[in-house]
Design a protein around this motif. Structure first.
Motif, PDB file in Angstrom:
ATOM      1  N   LEU A  33       0.831  -1.208   0.000  1.00  0.00           N
ATOM      2  CA  LEU A  33       0.000   0.000   0.000  1.00  0.00           C
ATOM      3  C   LEU A  33       0.864   1.255   0.000  1.00  0.00           C
ATOM      4  O   LEU A  33       0.535   2.252  -0.670  1.00  0.00           O
ATOM      5  CB  LEU A  33      -0.929  -0.002   1.208  1.00  0.00           C
ATOM      6  N   ALA A  34       1.964   1.226   0.755  1.00  0.00           N
ATOM      7  CA  ALA A  34       2.856   2.384   0.813  1.00  0.00           C
ATOM      8  C   ALA A  34       3.428   2.706  -0.559  1.00  0.00           C
ATOM      9  O   ALA A  34       3.664   3.879  -0.891  1.00  0.00           O
ATOM     10  CB  ALA A  34       3.978   2.134   1.813  1.00  0.00           C
ATOM     11  N   ALA A  35       3.623   1.674  -1.382  1.00  0.00           N
ATOM     12  CA  ALA A  35       4.197   1.890  -2.713  1.00  0.00           C
ATOM     13  C   ALA A  35       3.245   2.653  -3.633  1.00  0.00           C
ATOM     14  O   ALA A  35       3.679   3.221  -4.641  1.00  0.00           O
ATOM     15  CB  ALA A  35       4.557   0.543  -3.340  1.00  0.00           C
ATOM     16  N   PHE A  36       1.963   2.699  -3.291  1.00  0.00           N
ATOM     17  CA  PHE A  36       1.008   3.454  -4.103  1.00  0.00           C
ATOM     18  C   PHE A  36       1.048   4.944  -3.800  1.00  0.00           C
ATOM     19  O   PHE A  36       0.363   5.730  -4.466  1.00  0.00           O
ATOM     20  CB  PHE A  36      -0.413   2.924  -3.887  1.00  0.00           C
ATOM     21  N   GLY A  37       1.813   5.340  -2.801  1.00  0.00           N
ATOM     22  CA  GLY A  37       1.963   6.748  -2.468  1.00  0.00           C
ATOM     23  C   GLY A  37       0.673   7.402  -2.037  1.00  0.00           C
ATOM     24  O   GLY A  37      -0.126   6.808  -1.292  1.00  0.00           O
ATOM     25  N   GLU A  38       0.416   8.601  -2.536  1.00  0.00           N
ATOM     26  CA  GLU A  38      -0.735   9.388  -2.107  1.00  0.00           C
ATOM     27  C   GLU A  38      -2.055   8.862  -2.657  1.00  0.00           C
ATOM     28  O   GLU A  38      -3.118   9.356  -2.279  1.00  0.00           O
ATOM     29  CB  GLU A  38      -0.548  10.847  -2.518  1.00  0.00           C
ATOM     30  N   ARG A  39      -1.982   7.858  -3.535  1.00  0.00           N
ATOM     31  CA  ARG A  39      -3.231   7.304  -4.074  1.00  0.00           C
ATOM     32  C   ARG A  39      -3.988   6.478  -3.041  1.00  0.00           C
ATOM     33  O   ARG A  39      -5.176   6.221  -3.196  1.00  0.00           O
ATOM     34  CB  ARG A  39      -2.924   6.453  -5.306  1.00  0.00           C
ATOM     35  N   VAL A  40      -3.276   6.049  -1.978  1.00  0.00           N
ATOM     36  CA  VAL A  40      -3.896   5.241  -0.927  1.00  0.00           C
ATOM     37  C   VAL A  40      -3.572   5.855   0.431  1.00  0.00           C
ATOM     38  O   VAL A  40      -2.418   6.184   0.704  1.00  0.00           O
ATOM     39  CB  VAL A  40      -3.386   3.786  -0.970  1.00  0.00           C
ATOM     40  N   THR A  41      -4.592   6.009   1.266  1.00  0.00           N
ATOM     41  CA  THR A  41      -4.386   6.483   2.636  1.00  0.00           C
ATOM     42  C   THR A  41      -4.778   5.372   3.594  1.00  0.00           C
ATOM     43  O   THR A  41      -5.943   4.952   3.638  1.00  0.00           O
ATOM     44  CB  THR A  41      -5.233   7.729   2.941  1.00  0.00           C
ATOM     45  N   LEU A  42      -3.799   4.896   4.358  1.00  0.00           N
ATOM     46  CA  LEU A  42      -4.046   3.847   5.349  1.00  0.00           C
ATOM     47  C   LEU A  42      -4.424   4.493   6.675  1.00  0.00           C
ATOM     48  O   LEU A  42      -3.695   5.341   7.195  1.00  0.00           O
ATOM     49  CB  LEU A  42      -2.784   2.987   5.514  1.00  0.00           C
ATOM     50  N   HIS A  43      -5.576   4.101   7.211  1.00  0.00           N
ATOM     51  CA  HIS A  43      -6.058   4.678   8.471  1.00  0.00           C
ATOM     52  C   HIS A  43      -5.780   3.773   9.665  1.00  0.00           C
ATOM     53  O   HIS A  43      -5.938   4.207  10.810  1.00  0.00           O
ATOM     54  CB  HIS A  43      -7.559   4.955   8.362  1.00  0.00           C
ATOM     55  N   SER A  44      -5.377   2.544   9.416  1.00  0.00           N
ATOM     56  CA  SER A  44      -5.034   1.605  10.493  1.00  0.00           C
ATOM     57  C   SER A  44      -3.562   1.810  10.860  1.00  0.00           C
ATOM     58  O   SER A  44      -2.669   1.193  10.276  1.00  0.00           O
ATOM     59  CB  SER A  44      -5.280   0.168  10.024  1.00  0.00           C
ATOM     60  N   VAL A  45      -3.341   2.704  11.822  1.00  0.00           N
ATOM     61  CA  VAL A  45      -1.969   3.098  12.146  1.00  0.00           C
ATOM     62  C   VAL A  45      -1.668   3.008  13.636  1.00  0.00           C
ATOM     63  O   VAL A  45      -0.601   3.443  14.073  1.00  0.00           O
ATOM     64  CB  VAL A  45      -1.672   4.526  11.634  1.00  0.00           C
ATOM     65  N   ALA A  46      -2.573   2.459  14.426  1.00  0.00           N
ATOM     66  CA  ALA A  46      -2.341   2.366  15.871  1.00  0.00           C
ATOM     67  C   ALA A  46      -1.120   1.504  16.163  1.00  0.00           C
ATOM     68  O   ALA A  46      -0.794   0.581  15.407  1.00  0.00           O
ATOM     69  CB  ALA A  46      -3.570   1.790  16.567  1.00  0.00           C
ATOM     70  N   ALA A  47      -0.463   1.784  17.261  1.00  0.00           N
ATOM     71  CA  ALA A  47       0.732   1.031  17.630  1.00  0.00           C
ATOM     72  C   ALA A  47       0.408  -0.426  17.897  1.00  0.00           C
ATOM     73  O   ALA A  47       1.183  -1.321  17.541  1.00  0.00           O
ATOM     74  CB  ALA A  47       1.390   1.667  18.850  1.00  0.00           C
ATOM     75  N   ASP A  48      -0.723  -0.689  18.524  1.00  0.00           N
ATOM     76  CA  ASP A  48      -1.134  -2.056  18.851  1.00  0.00           C
ATOM     77  C   ASP A  48      -2.432  -2.339  18.118  1.00  0.00           C
ATOM     78  O   ASP A  48      -3.472  -1.750  18.410  1.00  0.00           O
ATOM     79  CB  ASP A  48      -1.326  -2.198  20.361  1.00  0.00           C
TER      80      ASP A  48
END
Length: 399
Positions: free
Chosen positions: A309-324
């Motif tokens: 997903l990170a390789a898609f750059g700004e085309r994808v925004t990941l909202h699951s970013v919690a530490a745990d």
């Protein structure tokens, strides 16, 4: 121990379809042994529970086995395991029962991280009892609950705190034990929605500080039903609406009507299936070992998806970013409709649904300008080849 994914996959007849299932948070696929347990129970001599005839004894054995299995799964007392049709049904039932003792001026606390099944029943009960509802708010930047004001939100007036152990939308696992410690310090009860959590981690109800913990077997290979765990002594104090001839014993008083013994047998088989994936001298030990192996596998695959997903750059925004968090990922697409992505992937036999998934409050807290996002939820039977298909499909969709 290491999970043998190929051997695991062979136990699921539906996987022969060729579909790559990333819809586990909505319900996993089912191994053959679970379906066989349902059919075997349903077609054997069966009647209402009792001890005289074989049919009565078969029914009673299905109930006893269910309580024992879910006590082992949740680290709870079998005498406090309550069967339910769904987590939503159980939460509504218990909200109405607990609200009988609420008074105007009392308060309850719910969270913006929760599925609506652990919000709306409590809010509606609070409205009927003229009780104030307070909120643990979600920080959209971190996908975490903001607990900086925990002691001012949970006060001496708080009667109950309802919180998820893991978000079905974002995967976030909040510090339930910390929240419960504060709640218990002021004499409040804690109702934990463990529907998503129980599918991705070993559960210890006491360690979480949950007075009530609810989960749904169909999220971890079982049939569509639910189980609630609580201290039987606490259940004894609750005045539950029931038919006059129905048993007043705990936990039977909370189970309305004749139980679906075949479904209970399938739910028990799901627990035994998981236990069969682990090593140990007891079923509880085997369940813990199996969950550790499944979680390790899922988190490795999650890392692969995150890199993709990170390789898609700004085309994808990941909202699951919690530490745990669990192995569930929720993301939105720039200038593309999530439902179009769902349909595009589905045409390629990749199942990654779009929407907000009954997580109305967390979705609203994210303050998105879209109607929904894509949720990719991993299960232990997912493998690397399916990850490749998912990422290739997304790349083709985004162009």
């Amino acid at each position: 121990m290491t999970l043998d994914v190929a051997a695991l996959r062979a136990q699921f007849p539906s996987l022969a379809s060729g579909l790559a299932h990333f819809d586990g948070p909505g319900g996993t696929q089912t191994p053959a042994v679970v379906g066989e347990a349902i059919a075997r129970t349903l077609t054997a001599p069966l009647s209402n529970r009792g001890t005289v005839t074989p049919a009565e004894r078969n029914a009673d054995a299905a109930v006893t086995a269910f309580r024992s299995a879910y006590a082992d799964l949740l680290g709870a007392d079998a005498r406090g395991i309550v069967y339910g049709r769904s987590a939503t049904q159980l939460t509504y039932d218990f909200s109405r029962t607990l609200a009988k003792d609420w008074q105007p001026g009392d308060e309850i606390v719910v969270s913006q991280l929760d599925h609506d099944a652990n919000i709306r029943p409590w809010i509606q009960a609070a409205e009927r009892a003229d009780v104030t509802v307070r909120w643990l708010e979600l920080d959209p930047a971190t996908a975490e609950l903001d607990l900086s004001k925990l002691e001012t939100i949970i006060t001496e007036r708080t009667r109950l705190v309802a919180v998820t152990a893991a978000s079905n939308l974002l995967g976030t696992k909040p510090p339930v034990a910390r929240i419960a410690e504060r709640a218990h310090a002021v004499g409040a009860l804690v109702y934990v929605d463990g529907v998503h959590f129980a599918a991705h981690a070993s559960v210890d109800v006491a360690a979480l500080g949950a007075d009530f913990f609810v989960c749904s077997p169909y999220k971890f290979f079982g049939p569509h039903c639910a189980a609630l765990a609580a201290d039987p002594a606490l259940l004894e104090t609750l005045r539950f609406d029931k038919l006059l001839p129905s048993s007043n014993a705990v936990p039977e008083r909370f189970e309305l009507g004749t139980l679906p013994y075949e479904v209970m047998a399938g739910a028990t088989a799901a627990v035994d299936f998981i236990a069969g994936l682990g090593d140990g001298d007891t079923r509880r030990a085997r369940l813990i070992a199996a969950n550790e192996a499944m979680e390790e596998h899922e988190l490795r695959l999650r890392g692969r998806i995150e890199e993709g997903l990170a390789a898609f750059g700004e085309r994808v925004t990941l909202h699951s970013v919690a530490a745990d968090r669990t192995s569930t990922l929720f993301f939105t697409l720039a200038d593309r409709d999530a439902s179009d992505a769902f349909r595009f992937l589905a045409e390629r036999d990749v199942v990654a649904p779009a929407g907000s998934f009954y997580a109305q409050e967390p979705f609203a807290a994210l303050r998105l300008d879209v109607d929904g996002g894509v949720r990719v939820g991993l299960a232990p039977y997912n493998d690397d080849a399916e990850i490749d298909r998912l990422l290739t499909g997304l790349a083709d969709f985004l162009g």
